[in-house]
Enzyme design. Sequence first.
Site, short mmCIF file in Angstrom:
data_model
loop_
_atom_site.label_atom_id
_atom_site.label_comp_id
_atom_site.label_asym_id
_atom_site.label_seq_id
_atom_site.Cartn_x
_atom_site.Cartn_y
_atom_site.Cartn_z
N GLU A 91 0.83 -1.21 0.00
CA GLU A 91 0.00 0.00 0.00
C GLU A 91 0.86 1.26 0.00
OE1 GLU A 91 -2.69 -0.14 3.38
OE2 GLU A 91 -2.93 -2.29 3.01
N CYS A 104 3.48 8.18 1.47
CA CYS A 104 3.86 7.20 2.49
C CYS A 104 3.97 5.86 1.77
CB CYS A 104 2.78 7.17 3.57
SG CYS A 104 2.98 5.82 4.73
N CYS A 111 5.07 -7.75 7.65
CA CYS A 111 6.04 -7.28 8.65
C CYS A 111 6.15 -8.35 9.72
CB CYS A 111 5.54 -5.98 9.27
SG CYS A 111 6.67 -5.25 10.48
N CYS A 115 3.83 -5.82 16.28
CA CYS A 115 3.17 -4.82 17.14
C CYS A 115 1.68 -5.16 17.24
CB CYS A 115 3.36 -3.41 16.60
SG CYS A 115 5.10 -2.92 16.52
N CYS A 118 -1.18 -3.25 15.12
CA CYS A 118 -0.90 -2.96 13.71
C CYS A 118 -1.40 -4.06 12.78
CB CYS A 118 0.60 -2.76 13.54
SG CYS A 118 1.07 -2.42 11.83
N CYS A 332 -2.95 1.47 7.99
CA CYS A 332 -1.84 0.83 7.31
C CYS A 332 -1.95 -0.70 7.33
CB CYS A 332 -0.58 1.29 8.03
SG CYS A 332 0.88 0.49 7.51
N1 SAH Z 1 7.76 -0.40 11.12
C1 SAH Z 1 7.87 1.02 11.18
C2 SAH Z 1 7.10 1.76 10.12
C3 SAH Z 1 5.71 1.29 9.77
S1 SAH Z 1 4.43 1.61 10.93
C4 SAH Z 1 7.55 1.52 12.56
O1 SAH Z 1 7.22 0.73 13.41
O2 SAH Z 1 7.70 2.70 12.81
C5 SAH Z 1 4.15 3.32 10.84
C6 SAH Z 1 3.57 3.92 12.12
O3 SAH Z 1 2.17 3.61 12.23
C7 SAH Z 1 4.22 3.40 13.36
O4 SAH Z 1 4.42 4.42 14.29
C8 SAH Z 1 3.20 2.40 13.84
O5 SAH Z 1 3.37 2.10 15.18
C9 SAH Z 1 1.90 3.12 13.52
N2 SAH Z 1 0.72 2.28 13.49
C10 SAH Z 1 0.61 0.99 13.12
N3 SAH Z 1 -0.66 0.55 13.26
C11 SAH Z 1 -1.36 1.59 13.74
C12 SAH Z 1 -2.74 1.76 14.09
N4 SAH Z 1 -3.62 0.76 14.02
N5 SAH Z 1 -3.11 2.98 14.54
C13 SAH Z 1 -2.23 3.99 14.64
N6 SAH Z 1 -0.94 3.89 14.32
C14 SAH Z 1 -0.51 2.70 13.88
#
Ligand code: SAH
Length: 347
Positions: A91, A104, A111, A115, A118, A332
């Site tokens: 995406e 972006c 991944c 987390c 996510c 995302c």
């Molecule tokens: N792996 C990298 C970049 C991708 S995630 C990282 O962890 O920074 C990009 C950002 O979106 C990160 O800060 C991540 O924690 C956040 N993110 C992921 N899922 C999310 C969600 N459901 N709501 C808000 N932010 C989210």
Amino acid sequence: MKTELISLNLSELEALVQKLGQPKFRGKQIYEWLYKGAESFDDMKNLPKDLRQKLSEEADIGTVKISEKFVSKIDETRKYLLQLKDGNYVEAVLMKYEYGYTICISTQVGCKMGCKFCASTIGGKERDLTAGELLSQIICVQKDLGQRISNIVMMGIGEPLDNFDNVLKFIELVNAPGGLNIGQRHISLSTCGLVDKMRDLADRQLQITLLISLHAPNNEKRSAIMPINKKYSIEEVLSACDYYIEKTGRRISFEYTLISGVNDSVTEADELATLLCGKLCHVNLIPVNKVEETGFEKGDKARIEAFRKQLEKRGIQATVRREMGSDINAACGQLRKKKNIELQNGE
Ligand code: SAH
């Protein structure tokens, strides 16, 4: 394996055509076609037919294709589901600001960081994106938009520092004056905190902006939502941040996703302020995007504002991220996940 042309810089393209017995300037011609978004060798009209033939035997262009596009009626934000050569999807999101367009992009298919909030990490990591696939997301969206994209954030699907070499090559390609010519200060990279790679990046003294996904004010809470914290503690991440600032002179931004009842109390804001006190930094507060599988929700406006105010009171600069494209809302990784489910169901 065929050579992927979009991953090559100008001198590598020149060397390739010379290897095929062609004059060097043909390399420049191909380079220009690639950055105009050519999708096939037949598009490259000023190349002799036999060279186009030879190229199609030896090489792939390697570009991504738009599979689906959603345009917000509120703020023109665009979300793209992009298909890669091997059938995988990633995406990209395009946002319009006063100073220009920001894209972006994704850095991996899936991944492995796990987390808890996510969507990108559900199902793990399929593979890394090549430098060319990183670049091609921008060229492809720019062509669709018909206007120049001036800023890049690596904040889509994937962990950029887990795809280190390709990301470095991508930054080199993006910087090249004859290509997209986007300066390093217009490129941001977001990481969950892979400490050894952060230090390696610092040593290269690039001028890109580093964003750290922090999301909790102490190790216990961070480990509960970000498994990577068990490998690299908050203290190690912050020490790598100091090293990055020392080596590059660049301010660091921290991202803090606010999840109701998990990490968004005023006490936690206070703890965060203590942690970041005295650092050259900025905090981006992101109200969590709802992902069905996670059950996490964002707090109400007042709760979010109280968190921000507490940071401000303690001298930490913080902004709540403006929600973009709320009518086409898909956090995302959600478009890709939906597409994969459709494919599995044979739709
Ligand atoms: N792996 C990298 C970049 C991708 S995630 C990282 O962890 O920074 C990009 C950002 O979106 C990160 O800060 C991540 O924690 C956040 N993110 C992921 N899922 C999310 C969600 N459901 N709501 C808000 N932010 C989210």
